[in-house]
Scaffold this active site. Structure first.
Site, PDB file in Angstrom:
ATOM      1  N   HIS A  82       0.743  -1.159   0.192  1.00 22.13           N
ATOM      2  CA  HIS A  82      -0.049   0.077  -0.119  1.00 22.13           C
ATOM      3  C   HIS A  82       0.785   1.101   0.254  1.00 22.13           C
ATOM      4  O   HIS A  82       1.950   1.410   0.790  1.00 22.13           O
ATOM      5  CB  HIS A  82      -0.704   0.004   1.034  1.00 22.13           C
ATOM      6  CG  HIS A  82      -1.781   1.256   1.410  1.00 22.13           C
ATOM      7  ND1 HIS A  82      -2.863   1.666   0.542  1.00 22.13           N
ATOM      8  CD2 HIS A  82      -1.356   2.454   2.127  1.00 22.13           C
ATOM      9  CE1 HIS A  82      -3.116   2.478   0.839  1.00 22.13           C
ATOM     10  NE2 HIS A  82      -2.528   3.231   1.857  1.00 22.13           N
ATOM     11  N   ASP A 161     -15.373   3.378   8.392  1.00 17.17           N
ATOM     12  CA  ASP A 161     -14.065   4.338   7.964  1.00 17.17           C
ATOM     13  C   ASP A 161     -14.450   5.301   7.255  1.00 17.17           C
ATOM     14  O   ASP A 161     -14.303   6.571   6.912  1.00 17.17           O
ATOM     15  CB  ASP A 161     -12.860   3.533   7.434  1.00 17.17           C
ATOM     16  CG  ASP A 161     -11.943   4.342   6.767  1.00 17.17           C
ATOM     17  OD1 ASP A 161     -11.658   5.348   7.601  1.00 17.17           O
ATOM     18  OD2 ASP A 161     -11.536   4.383   5.549  1.00 17.17           O
ATOM     19  N   ARG A 168     -14.421  13.522   9.462  1.00 20.96           N
ATOM     20  CA  ARG A 168     -13.161  14.086   9.804  1.00 20.96           C
ATOM     21  C   ARG A 168     -12.768  15.253   9.096  1.00 20.96           C
ATOM     22  O   ARG A 168     -12.172  16.173   9.387  1.00 20.96           O
ATOM     23  CB  ARG A 168     -11.983  12.922   9.953  1.00 20.96           C
ATOM     24  CG  ARG A 168     -12.211  12.004  11.090  1.00 20.96           C
ATOM     25  CD  ARG A 168     -11.221  10.905  10.835  1.00 20.96           C
ATOM     26  NE  ARG A 168      -9.877  11.092  10.696  1.00 20.96           N
ATOM     27  CZ  ARG A 168      -9.007  10.325  10.037  1.00 20.96           C
ATOM     28  NH1 ARG A 168      -9.808   9.405   9.353  1.00 20.96           N
ATOM     29  NH2 ARG A 168      -7.926  10.722   9.764  1.00 20.96           N
ATOM     30  N   SER A 183      -7.502   3.983   9.785  1.00 17.36           N
ATOM     31  CA  SER A 183      -8.382   4.289   8.841  1.00 17.36           C
ATOM     32  C   SER A 183      -7.730   3.535   7.658  1.00 17.36           C
ATOM     33  O   SER A 183      -8.068   2.351   6.846  1.00 17.36           O
ATOM     34  CB  SER A 183      -8.466   5.782   8.346  1.00 17.36           C
ATOM     35  OG  SER A 183      -8.817   5.883   7.051  1.00 17.36           O
ATOM     36  N   LYS A 187      -8.728  -0.800   6.096  1.00 20.48           N
ATOM     37  CA  LYS A 187      -8.978  -1.217   4.717  1.00 20.48           C
ATOM     38  C   LYS A 187      -8.141  -2.244   4.201  1.00 20.48           C
ATOM     39  O   LYS A 187      -8.669  -3.281   3.600  1.00 20.48           O
ATOM     40  CB  LYS A 187      -8.863  -0.072   3.742  1.00 20.48           C
ATOM     41  CG  LYS A 187      -9.761   1.216   3.980  1.00 20.48           C
ATOM     42  CD  LYS A 187      -9.784   2.368   3.097  1.00 20.48           C
ATOM     43  CE  LYS A 187      -9.040   3.436   3.958  1.00 20.48           C
ATOM     44  NZ  LYS A 187      -9.354   4.759   3.995  1.00 20.48           N
TER      45      LYS A 187
HETATM   46  N1  URA Z   1      -5.912   7.961   4.143  1.00 27.04           N
HETATM   47  C1  URA Z   1      -6.797   7.405   4.415  1.00 27.04           C
HETATM   48  O1  URA Z   1      -7.253   6.382   3.966  1.00 27.04           O
HETATM   49  N2  URA Z   1      -7.387   7.749   5.805  1.00 27.04           N
HETATM   50  C2  URA Z   1      -6.972   8.606   6.508  1.00 27.04           C
HETATM   51  O2  URA Z   1      -7.607   8.929   7.666  1.00 27.04           O
HETATM   52  C3  URA Z   1      -5.986   9.561   5.770  1.00 27.04           C
HETATM   53  C4  URA Z   1      -5.558   9.061   4.763  1.00 27.04           C
END
Ligand code: URA
Ligand code: CA
Length: 433
Positions: A82, A161, A168, A183, A187
């Site tokens: 990632h 998320d 946020r 977050s 994923k």
């Molecule tokens: N990328 C994400 O997937 N989540 C965040 O909180 C910040 C950047």
């Protein structure tokens, strides 16, 4: 349990229990906890931070808020990679077939680009016929038979998320290490791989603008991954200037093809080997990083890596002949050079601004709903530290529109030439715990 008590507890700097974190995430996903309470808790977390245990719990609560991908039907250790996002970051396109060429399964879930950053599925869209919208069954079957497949983000992964990140974004609580780390990791974990290699970018084109912040985020993510049973490591790499030379979808596919043949730009080549070696070691495909690197270089040079890319294209409906005939990739109507206005050394190429210029040409999206033009983009001819002469081309703009004066102006403003310039390191650190 009452949400107001959980908010007050975190506000006062206490540690939340697993049950309290689950209560919040379940209630917020279901809609029984309103946005105003969720934003108050996010702000409390922003100021009070979370312990390692709370971070792992928050991550897993978000993983369990929706579907997860079960990759247990794939033999072997599945490694995912990632990147926190960048400009001209072509690494996934290279890494997936490269690592798979060593018979290590790569089950890659990839996303679309937004703003100045690109996305792997958009790049693959420039190959005629290639489908990233495949069923989970086909995805697993292809990884089992040929070790590699790429699927677009599907299904209802980590809905908590999605909702919390959007909240946020409008409540000043994005920039919090525990919230960002949970977050991103939620994923990755929901996508099912056993091991995760993180490429945390730093610099103008990255989410984390300085090295210290990037390292803190990397440590947080590595700890979460290892605490929830996924072998995880991270590298910190430069994103102050674009990666490689190509920015734009079809242009980056061409760059990926060159790199798979061992003929890519030096920085992209090095990053791919660094990340790839880590992936190979995590998947038990080599005992040492040096051995892993040697094996990867071998498949670049003996043609196995590029063959694997062809198989990946063919399996998902794409035209594998673009590998030997890159002129079949979509091509922009105009190619316009940007001549240097002075002699000197390239001192700065501001990655995010150059990424925005590529986006304005049509290579990226300003909003999620925008369409992109896969043919357009920018080919840089210089890296920071290179010498340049007046009149020499700094870059070539590939465009389908002629009225690009504002974009040229923006590029001039963001490529600085000075009497002296240092090269920028590519990799700052490797974080394993
Ligand atoms: N990328 C994400 O997937 N989540 C965040 O909180 C910040 C950047
Ligand atoms: Ca590139």
């Amino acid at each position: 349990m009452r949400m107001v008590d959980i908010i007050a507890k975190k506000r006062d700097g206490h540690e939340l229990t697993t049950a309290e974190i689950d209560f919040f995430i379940q209630g917020y996903t279901a809609g029984t906890i309103p946005d105003y309470q969720a934003s108050a808790l996010a702000m409390a977390i922003y100021f009070q931070d979370m312990t390692d245990r709370e971070r792992a719990d928050l991550t897993m609560a978000m993983v369990h808020s929706g579907e997860t991908i079960d990759l247990s039907g794939i033999k072997g250790i599945k490694v995912d990679k990632h990147s926190t996002g960048g400009v001209g970051d072509t690494t996934t396109l290279v890494l997936a077939p490269l690592v798979a060429a060593l018979d290590i399964p790569v089950a890659k879930m990839s996303g679309r680009g937004l703003g100045h950053t690109g996305g792997t599925t958009d790049k693959l869209d420039s190959i005629a016929g290639f489908q990233t919208e495949i069923s989970k069954e086909d995805f697993i079957r292809l990884v089992n038979t040929d070790k590699v497949a790429v699927i677009g983000q599907t299904g209802n992964l980590t809905p908590a998320d999605k909702k919390l990140y959007a909240l946020r974004d409008v409540t000043g609580t994005v920039n919090s290490i525990p919230l960002i780390a949970s977050s991103i990791m939620s994923k990755k974990i929901a996508a099912g791989s056993d091991a995760i290699v993180l490429d945390v970018k730093t610099g103008a084109g990255a989410f984390m603008k300085n090295i210290a912040d990037a390292e803190q985020l990397a440590h947080a993510m590595v700890k979460i991954g290892n605490n929830v049973g996924r072998r995880t490591m991270a590298i910190i790499s430069d994103m102050s200037q674009p990666l490689g030379y190509a920015i734009g979808n079809a242009l980056e596919v061409k760059e990926a093809i060159d790199t798979l043949k061992g003929q890519g730009p030096a920085d992209l080549h090095e990053l791919v080997l660094t990340l790839g070696s880590q992936m190979v070691v995590l998947a038990n495909g080599a005992k040492t990083l040096a051995e892993a690197r040697e094996r990867l270089e071998e498949v670049m040079h003996n043609g196995k890596a590029i063959e694997k890319f062809k198989v990946m294209l063919k399996n998902q409906g794409g035209d594998p002949s673009v590998v030997d005939h890159p002129e079949k990739l979509p091509e922009a109507k105009y190619k316009i050079d940007l001549p240097a206005k002075q002699t000197g050394y390239v001192a700065e190429i501001v990655a995010d601004e150059v990424g925005v210029a590529a986006m304005q040409l049509g290579a990226g999206r300003a909003t999620k709903e925008d369409n992109i033009d896969v043919a357009v983009g920018i080919i840089m001819h210089k890296k920071v530290g290179d010498h340049v002469e007046t009149g020499e081309s700094l870059l070539t703009i590939h465009t389908n529109r002629e009225d690009i004066n504002a974009i040229k102006q923006k590029l001039y403003e963001n490529i600085k030439i000075a009497d002296h310039a240092e090269r920028i390191p590519l990799i700052y650190s490797v974080i394993t715990e």
